[in-house]
Design a protein around this motif. Structure first.
Motif, PDB file in Angstrom:
ATOM      1  N   PRO A  61     -43.825 -61.888 131.421  1.00  0.00           N
ATOM      2  CA  PRO A  61     -43.660 -60.611 130.724  1.00  0.00           C
ATOM      3  C   PRO A  61     -43.832 -60.773 129.211  1.00  0.00           C
ATOM      4  CG  PRO A  61     -41.605 -61.309 131.773  1.00  0.00           C
ATOM      5  CD  PRO A  61     -42.633 -62.329 132.082  1.00  0.00           C
ATOM      6  N   LYS A  62     -44.258 -59.711 128.578  1.00  0.00           N
ATOM      7  CA  LYS A  62     -44.441 -59.734 127.129  1.00  0.00           C
ATOM      8  C   LYS A  62     -43.092 -59.854 126.441  1.00  0.00           C
ATOM      9  CE  LYS A  62     -48.860 -58.734 127.168  1.00  0.00           C
ATOM     10  NZ  LYS A  62     -49.854 -59.683 126.786  1.00  0.00           N
ATOM     11  N   LYS A  63     -43.064 -60.627 125.355  1.00  0.00           N
ATOM     12  CA  LYS A  63     -41.820 -60.806 124.621  1.00  0.00           C
ATOM     13  C   LYS A  63     -41.666 -59.763 123.529  1.00  0.00           C
ATOM     14  CE  LYS A  63     -38.888 -64.237 122.596  1.00  0.00           C
ATOM     15  NZ  LYS A  63     -38.593 -65.635 122.489  1.00  0.00           N
ATOM     16  N   THR A  64     -42.787 -59.313 122.996  1.00  0.00           N
ATOM     17  CA  THR A  64     -42.736 -58.335 121.914  1.00  0.00           C
ATOM     18  C   THR A  64     -43.213 -56.981 122.407  1.00  0.00           C
ATOM     19  OG1 THR A  64     -44.968 -58.955 121.203  1.00  0.00           O
ATOM     20  CG2 THR A  64     -43.130 -60.056 120.108  1.00  0.00           C
ATOM     21  N   THR A  65     -42.678 -55.949 121.801  1.00  0.00           N
ATOM     22  CA  THR A  65     -43.117 -54.593 122.122  1.00  0.00           C
ATOM     23  C   THR A  65     -44.375 -54.276 121.328  1.00  0.00           C
ATOM     24  OG1 THR A  65     -41.823 -53.607 120.346  1.00  0.00           O
ATOM     25  CG2 THR A  65     -40.725 -53.871 122.476  1.00  0.00           C
ATOM     26  N   GLN A  66     -45.002 -53.151 121.646  1.00  0.00           N
ATOM     27  CA  GLN A  66     -46.195 -52.739 120.910  1.00  0.00           C
ATOM     28  C   GLN A  66     -45.849 -52.483 119.442  1.00  0.00           C
ATOM     29  OE1 GLN A  66     -49.346 -52.728 122.129  1.00  0.00           O
ATOM     30  NE2 GLN A  66     -49.900 -52.422 119.986  1.00  0.00           N
ATOM     31  N   ARG A  67     -44.667 -51.949 119.205  1.00  0.00           N
ATOM     32  CA  ARG A  67     -44.240 -51.683 117.826  1.00  0.00           C
ATOM     33  C   ARG A  67     -44.097 -52.990 117.037  1.00  0.00           C
ATOM     34  NH1 ARG A  67     -39.128 -47.882 116.137  1.00  0.00           N
ATOM     35  NH2 ARG A  67     -39.608 -47.828 113.937  1.00  0.00           N
ATOM     36  N   GLU A  68     -43.536 -54.019 117.681  1.00  0.00           N
ATOM     37  CA  GLU A  68     -43.396 -55.320 117.014  1.00  0.00           C
ATOM     38  C   GLU A  68     -44.758 -55.956 116.794  1.00  0.00           C
ATOM     39  OE1 GLU A  68     -38.959 -56.327 118.745  1.00  0.00           O
ATOM     40  OE2 GLU A  68     -40.727 -56.956 119.855  1.00  0.00           O
ATOM     41  N   ASN A  69     -45.662 -55.803 117.747  1.00  0.00           N
ATOM     42  CA  ASN A  69     -47.025 -56.307 117.561  1.00  0.00           C
ATOM     43  C   ASN A  69     -47.682 -55.635 116.364  1.00  0.00           C
ATOM     44  OD1 ASN A  69     -46.758 -57.917 119.814  1.00  0.00           O
ATOM     45  ND2 ASN A  69     -47.889 -56.545 121.159  1.00  0.00           N
ATOM     46  N   ASN A  70     -47.493 -54.329 116.253  1.00  0.00           N
ATOM     47  CA  ASN A  70     -48.064 -53.606 115.103  1.00  0.00           C
ATOM     48  C   ASN A  70     -47.460 -54.097 113.793  1.00  0.00           C
ATOM     49  OD1 ASN A  70     -49.618 -52.092 116.830  1.00  0.00           O
ATOM     50  ND2 ASN A  70     -48.226 -50.343 116.836  1.00  0.00           N
ATOM     51  N   PHE A  71     -46.158 -54.407 113.800  1.00  0.00           N
ATOM     52  CA  PHE A  71     -45.495 -54.935 112.611  1.00  0.00           C
ATOM     53  C   PHE A  71     -46.136 -56.263 112.195  1.00  0.00           C
ATOM     54  CE2 PHE A  71     -42.352 -57.654 110.603  1.00  0.00           C
ATOM     55  CZ  PHE A  71     -41.837 -56.832 109.608  1.00  0.00           C
ATOM     56  N   ILE A  72     -46.389 -57.131 113.158  1.00  0.00           N
ATOM     57  CA  ILE A  72     -46.988 -58.438 112.866  1.00  0.00           C
ATOM     58  C   ILE A  72     -48.385 -58.256 112.272  1.00  0.00           C
ATOM     59  CG2 ILE A  72     -47.873 -60.563 113.894  1.00  0.00           C
ATOM     60  CD1 ILE A  72     -45.541 -60.342 115.937  1.00  0.00           C
ATOM     61  N   ALA A  89     -40.506 -64.989 110.611  1.00  0.00           N
ATOM     62  CA  ALA A  89     -39.175 -64.871 110.013  1.00  0.00           C
ATOM     63  C   ALA A  89     -38.898 -63.427 109.592  1.00  0.00           C
ATOM     64  CB  ALA A  89     -39.057 -65.806 108.809  1.00  0.00           C
ATOM     65  N   ARG A  90     -39.905 -62.755 109.021  1.00  0.00           N
ATOM     66  CA  ARG A  90     -39.735 -61.347 108.638  1.00  0.00           C
ATOM     67  C   ARG A  90     -39.473 -60.466 109.849  1.00  0.00           C
ATOM     68  NH1 ARG A  90     -41.084 -58.984 103.441  1.00  0.00           N
ATOM     69  NH2 ARG A  90     -40.942 -57.056 104.628  1.00  0.00           N
ATOM     70  N   LEU A  91     -40.187 -60.752 110.938  1.00  0.00           N
ATOM     71  CA  LEU A  91     -39.980 -59.991 112.167  1.00  0.00           C
ATOM     72  C   LEU A  91     -38.560 -60.188 112.677  1.00  0.00           C
ATOM     73  CD1 LEU A  91     -41.166 -58.214 114.462  1.00  0.00           C
ATOM     74  CD2 LEU A  91     -41.738 -60.341 115.629  1.00  0.00           C
ATOM     75  N   TYR A  92     -38.077 -61.431 112.625  1.00  0.00           N
ATOM     76  CA  TYR A  92     -36.717 -61.707 113.082  1.00  0.00           C
ATOM     77  C   TYR A  92     -35.690 -60.996 112.195  1.00  0.00           C
ATOM     78  CZ  TYR A  92     -32.461 -64.048 114.418  1.00  0.00           C
ATOM     79  OH  TYR A  92     -31.173 -64.285 114.841  1.00  0.00           O
ATOM     80  N   ASN A  93     -35.893 -61.042 110.891  1.00  0.00           N
ATOM     81  CA  ASN A  93     -34.962 -60.376 109.974  1.00  0.00           C
ATOM     82  C   ASN A  93     -34.954 -58.862 110.165  1.00  0.00           C
ATOM     83  OD1 ASN A  93     -34.185 -62.770 108.819  1.00  0.00           O
ATOM     84  ND2 ASN A  93     -35.716 -62.659 107.189  1.00  0.00           N
ATOM     85  N   THR A  94     -36.093 -58.304 110.532  1.00  0.00           N
ATOM     86  CA  THR A  94     -36.214 -56.858 110.686  1.00  0.00           C
ATOM     87  C   THR A  94     -35.735 -56.374 112.048  1.00  0.00           C
ATOM     88  OG1 THR A  94     -38.137 -56.939 109.226  1.00  0.00           O
ATOM     89  CG2 THR A  94     -37.817 -54.926 110.483  1.00  0.00           C
ATOM     90  N   THR A  95     -36.147 -57.064 113.115  1.00  0.00           N
ATOM     91  CA  THR A  95     -35.901 -56.555 114.475  1.00  0.00           C
ATOM     92  C   THR A  95     -35.018 -57.451 115.331  1.00  0.00           C
ATOM     93  OG1 THR A  95     -37.853 -57.634 115.396  1.00  0.00           O
ATOM     94  CG2 THR A  95     -38.151 -55.413 114.477  1.00  0.00           C
ATOM     95  N   ARG A  96     -34.675 -58.620 114.841  1.00  0.00           N
ATOM     96  CA  ARG A  96     -33.904 -59.617 115.602  1.00  0.00           C
ATOM     97  C   ARG A  96     -34.646 -60.085 116.855  1.00  0.00           C
ATOM     98  NH1 ARG A  96     -31.599 -61.219 111.619  1.00  0.00           N
ATOM     99  NH2 ARG A  96     -29.672 -60.322 110.912  1.00  0.00           N
ATOM    100  N   THR A 103     -47.372 -66.911 118.372  1.00  0.00           N
ATOM    101  CA  THR A 103     -47.440 -65.491 118.731  1.00  0.00           C
ATOM    102  C   THR A 103     -48.019 -64.697 117.574  1.00  0.00           C
ATOM    103  OG1 THR A 103     -45.527 -65.710 120.194  1.00  0.00           O
ATOM    104  CG2 THR A 103     -46.080 -63.488 119.457  1.00  0.00           C
ATOM    105  N   CYS A 104     -47.601 -64.993 116.374  1.00  0.00           N
ATOM    106  CA  CYS A 104     -48.120 -64.294 115.193  1.00  0.00           C
ATOM    107  C   CYS A 104     -49.599 -64.604 114.993  1.00  0.00           C
ATOM    108  CB  CYS A 104     -47.334 -64.689 113.949  1.00  0.00           C
ATOM    109  SG  CYS A 104     -45.624 -64.156 114.002  1.00  0.00           S
ATOM    110  N   ASN A 105     -50.015 -65.816 115.292  1.00  0.00           N
ATOM    111  CA  ASN A 105     -51.430 -66.189 115.149  1.00  0.00           C
ATOM    112  C   ASN A 105     -52.303 -65.474 116.165  1.00  0.00           C
ATOM    113  OD1 ASN A 105     -51.092 -67.908 112.992  1.00  0.00           O
ATOM    114  ND2 ASN A 105     -50.788 -69.702 114.284  1.00  0.00           N
TER     115      ASN A 105
END
Length: 107
Positions: A61-72, A89-96, A103-105
């Motif tokens: 299953p996907k770990k990130t939502t579409q919204r988190e993917n858009n954030f990245i 790190a920014r994603l973690y600070n923003t959304t936990r 994944t970011c790459n």
């Protein structure tokens, strides 16, 4: 593929309605711009499951939502010289949501 190519759920239901109404498969295929085999698979799936929806798929299953993917993606475009670690790190600070650099790459 699990999804019948070229047809949304709504269009699949329309095609099934046309087939059930007795329209020839070739005419329905031409109307929707798909191959006859596509409609044959759709009809078989409908007969087996009673639904035109996608079947469940295997895989992790996907770990990130579409919204988190858009954030990245947005972060990487706005801050071109940030490393993937900094974006994670920014994603973690923003959304936990904890993701690895890879994944970011990938996005």
């Amino acid at each position: 593929m699990g999804r019948v190519q070229g047809l949304t759920l709504e269009r699949r239901q329309q095609a099934l309605g046309m087939l059930v109404a007795g329209m020839p498969v070739n005419n329905v295929a031409n109307h929707f711009g798909v191959h006859r085999c596509t409609l044959s698979r759709l009809r078989t799936r409908y007969q087996q499951t009673g639904s035109a929806k996608d079947r469940p798929r295997s895989g992790r299953p996907k770990k990130t939502t579409q919204r988190e993917n858009n954030f990245i993606v947005t972060s990487s475009r706005r801050h071109r010289f940030w490393t993937s670690g900094k974006i994670a790190a920014r994603l973690y600070n923003t959304t936990r949501t904890l993701v690895c650099n890879r994944t970011c790459n990938r996005l």
